[in-house]
Design an enzyme around this catalytic site. Structure first.
Site, PDB file in Angstrom:
ATOM      1  CG  HIS A  59      -1.641   1.305   1.431  1.00  0.00           C
ATOM      2  ND1 HIS A  59      -2.465   1.929   0.533  1.00  0.00           N
ATOM      3  CD2 HIS A  59      -1.538   2.138   2.491  1.00  0.00           C
ATOM      4  CE1 HIS A  59      -2.853   3.099   1.033  1.00  0.00           C
ATOM      5  NE2 HIS A  59      -2.307   3.243   2.227  1.00  0.00           N
ATOM      6  CG  HIS A 107       0.987   7.128   3.936  1.00  0.00           C
ATOM      7  ND1 HIS A 107       1.349   6.286   2.908  1.00  0.00           N
ATOM      8  CD2 HIS A 107      -0.283   6.779   4.265  1.00  0.00           C
ATOM      9  CE1 HIS A 107       0.333   5.478   2.621  1.00  0.00           C
ATOM     10  NE2 HIS A 107      -0.671   5.753   3.435  1.00  0.00           N
ATOM     11  CD  GLU A 119      -3.616   6.240  12.394  1.00  0.00           C
ATOM     12  OE1 GLU A 119      -3.133   7.380  12.497  1.00  0.00           O
ATOM     13  OE2 GLU A 119      -4.689   5.885  12.899  1.00  0.00           O
ATOM     14  CG  ASP A 120      -1.673   1.532  10.292  1.00  0.00           C
ATOM     15  OD1 ASP A 120      -2.524   1.976  11.077  1.00  0.00           O
ATOM     16  OD2 ASP A 120      -1.795   1.553   9.058  1.00  0.00           O
ATOM     17  CG  ASP A 155      -3.614   6.982   2.106  1.00  0.00           C
ATOM     18  OD1 ASP A 155      -3.387   5.761   2.096  1.00  0.00           O
ATOM     19  OD2 ASP A 155      -4.328   7.549   2.975  1.00  0.00           O
ATOM     20  CG  ASP A 176     -18.997  17.608 -22.950  1.00  0.00           C
ATOM     21  OD1 ASP A 176     -20.003  16.901 -22.814  1.00  0.00           O
ATOM     22  OD2 ASP A 176     -18.514  18.291 -22.032  1.00  0.00           O
TER      23      ASP A 176
HETATM   24 MN    MN Z   1      -2.574   4.716   3.865  1.00  0.00          MN
END
Ligand code: MN
Length: 499
Positions: free
Chosen positions: A58, A82, A86-87, A148, A269
Site C-alpha cells: 500500500h 505515511h 499510525e499502524d 493514499d 462533449d
Molecule cells: Mn494509507
C-alpha cells in the site's frame, strides 16, 4: 500521460518505484527512497492488507503514484512512510531522526488527517474544516493523502460494504471537490469515478453501459476527424505535441445527464479531441484552423486562456459541426497548461531541479495563474512559502447545506450572498452567521456557516453596500444595478421627446 488511469501494479516492487523516479528525474539520489522503503517494510513487517497482500504494498503504491506525478523525492519518501506512525510502534520522532524534520512533518500531517473519520452529514462541515486547516498548513500533506486514498479506492472491493460506502462517499463529497479546487483535474476525475461505483452502483452501471455503447460507434469517427486535423496542422506548419480523443469521465457525465433529462443525445462533449501544442500562440492558431475546417456552434467558444477558471484551468474549448453534421468538442492547450490541468497545485513541486532557470519561469507562471484566484497572490514574494500562502488570505465559509464558498479575508455576508447567486445578493435582507443574526457588514471568518435572509419583494441591492463589500463580483453587481436604476429614473423623469 494519464498516470491515474491505470490501476496500481499487481506486484509493485521497489525497483518499479526507483525506475519511475529515475525516468522523470534522472539526477535524483535514490538513497533516501531506498532507505525509506526498507524502514517502512521493516516497520510493517507481519501486517497484511484486507486483500491478503503484505502491508508494504500500500505505501509502495502510494509512493509510485506520487512519483508518477513527478513529486519531489521528499514527498515520495513521506508517501512510503505515511502509515508507519499510525499502524506500527515506530514514532514520528524516530522518523525525524532517520529522515529529517521535513519528512517527519509531512508524515505527521498525513497521520493527523487520517484521524478525520466521516460520520454522516452532521459532521461534514467539521471534517471539511479540518481538511482545509491541514491544507493551509502544507498542501503537500493533502497531495499525499490523495495518492493514499487513490490506492485505497482501487482496493476497496476487499472491504465490508458499509466501509466501502463510507470511504467512497467521503471521497465524493470532500476529497474530489478539494482536488478540483486545487486544479487537480485528473486526480478529481479518478477519485470520482472510483467512488461513483460504490456510492451509486445502479447509476454507475447505467452510465457505463451508455458510454460503452456510444463509444464503439464514435471511436472510428473521432479517429477520422483526428487524422483530418493532423493533416491540416501539418500543412499549416503548426507543430503539435499530441492530438487525442478524450472520453468524458463517468461521474461528470452522470451529473450532466441529470441536468439534461437523462438523455445522452443532448451531451455533445462525450468524446472530445484534445490538442496539445507548444505555446499559447499555437493554441489560437489551432483554433483558427479548426474553425476554417468546420463551422463552430454559436456561443460554444470558451477562452479559458485569457480568462482562466477560478482554479487556474486554462484551455480553449470549441464545439464545431464536423463531417456528417456531428458535433465535436475540441480542447486546445499548451504543454504547461496541460500539466497544470492534470496536476493543478501539485505541478508546483514537479520541477526538474537540474534546470533552475526553467523552474523560475514555471513558478512565476504558476503564481500568475493562481493570481486569478485572489489578488492576495500579487503580494506573494517568497515562492518557497507558496504552499502556505495560497490559502492564507482566503477564507472558506459554508452554506447551510455545507457547500464551500471561498472569499477574500474580511468579506461580508453581502459578498457571500452574491457569491452564491446574483439573485440572492439582490434580495439579501439580513444574515445569520452560525445561527446568530449579524449586520450585513460584519467580516466573516473561515468556517462560518452563513444563512442569508431573502426578501422576495426587494428589487435590487442597496447602493451603500458598495462601501463595505470586498469582492469585485459584489461590487460589479451593485454598480450595475445602480447604473440601471439611475438610467430608469432619468428616463422616467425626462419627458419623451420622440424622434
Ligand atoms: Mn494509507
Amino acid at each position: 500521460m494519464y498516470p491515474f488511469d491505470t490501476p496500481p501494479p499487481e506486484n509493485p516492487t521497489l525497483e518499479m518505484l526507483l525506475d519511475t523516479i529515475h525516468e522523470r528525474r534522472p539526477q535524483t539520489d535514490l538513497t533516501m527512497v531506498k532507505l525509506a522503503y526498507e524502514f517502512a517494510d521493516e516497520a510493517h513487517q507481519g501486517q497484511i492488507r484486507k486483500s491478503g497482500v503484505p502491508y508494504i504494498i500500500h505505501p509502495l503504491c502510494t509512493a509510485i503514484t506520487l512519483a508518477k506525478m513527478n513529486m519531489d523525492p521528499t514527498i515520495v519518501v513521506a508517501g512510503l512512510l505515511h502509515d508507519v506512525p499510525e499502524d506500527t510502534s515506530v514514532t514520528i520522532e524516530e522518523i525525524e531522526k532517520n529522515f529529517g524534520a521535513e519528512v517527519a512533518h509531512l508524515v505527521a500531517g498525513v497521520t493527523k488527517l487520517g484521524k478525520i473519520k466521516y460520520r454522516g452529514i452532521e459532521r461534514y462541515i467539521e471534517n471539511l474544516r479540518k481538511m482545509f486547516v491541514a491544507m493551509a498548513e502544507d498542501i503537500r500533506v493533502v497531495i499525499i493523502k490523495f495518492a493514499d486514498r487513490l490506492h485505497n479506492l482501487h482496493t476497496l472491493e476487499h472491504l465490508q460494504p458499509k466501509k466501502q460506502y463510507r470511504i467512497a462517499l467521503e471521497t465524493l463529497e470532500i476529497y474530489a471537490p478539494i482536488a478540483n479546487r486545487l486544479g487537480m483535474g485528473e486526480m478529481k476525475g479518478q477519485l470520482e469515478d472510483l467512488s461513483f461505483k460504490y456510492v451509486f452502483p445502479k447509476e454507475y452501471a447505467w452510465v457505463r453501459g451508455l458510454v460503452e455503447e456510444r463509444y464503439e460507434k464514435k471511436e472510428a469517427y473521432i479517429n477520422e476527424i483526428r487524422l483530418r486535423l493532423e493533416q491540416e496542422l501539418n500543412a499549416s506548419g503548426i507543430k503539435f505535441i499530441s492530438v487525442e480523443g478524450r472520453l468524458k469521465r463517468l461521474y461528470s457525465l452522470y451529473q450532466k445527464l441529470l441536468k439534461h433529462d437523462k438523455n445522452i443525445e443532448k451531451i455533445s462533449d462525450l468524446l472530445a479531441l484534445r490538442i496539445i501544442v507548444n505555446d499559447v500562440a499555437d493554441c489560437y492558431a489551432t483554433l483558427g484552423i479548426i474553425h476554417k475546417l468546420w463551422r463552430p456552434l454559436p456561443g460554444r467558444i470558451k477562452d479559458y486562456i485569457a480568462q482562466p477558471k477560478p482554479n487556474g484551468y486554462q484551455s480553449l474549448h470549441t464545439s464545431v459541426f464536423c463531417e456528417k453534421g456531428q458535433v465535436v468538442e475540441f480542447q486546445i492547450r499548451d504543454e504547461q497548461q496541460h500539466i497544470n490541468a492534470e496536476y493543478g497545485i501539485a505541478a508546483h513541486w514537479s520541477y526538474d531541479e537540474a534546470d533552475p532557470d526553467t523552474n523560475k519561469s514555471r513558478q512565476l507562471r504558476w503564481v500568475r495563474e493562481l493570481a486569478a484566484v485572489g489578488d492576495a497572490m500579487e503580494r506573494l514574494k517568497d515562492l518557497e512559502n507558496l504552499k502556505i500562502d495560497i490559502f492564507q488570505n482566503r477564507i472558506f465559509v459554508f452554506t447551510p447545506k455545507g457547500d464551500v464558498i471561498d472569499l477574500p479575508e474580511n468579506a461580508t455576508p453581502v459578498d457571500f450572498a452574491f457569491a452564491v447567486h446574483t439573485q440572492i445578493g439582490n434580495q439579501c435582507a439580513g444574515a445569520r452567521v452560525n445561527d446568530r443574526i449579524v449586520s450585513l457588514d460584519q467580516p466573516l471568518k473561515s468556517g462560518d456557516v452563513i444563512d442569508i435572509v431573502v426578501d422576495k419583494t426587494k428589487r435590487g441591492p442597496s447602493a451603500d453596500w458598495i462601501k463595505f463589500v470586498k469582492t469585485n463580483h459584489a461590487k460589479g453587481c451593485i454598480k450595475q444595478y445602480a447604473k440601471r436604476s439611475l438610467s430608469d429614473w432619468i428616463k422616467a423623469a425626462l419627458p419623451s421627446r420622440g424622434k
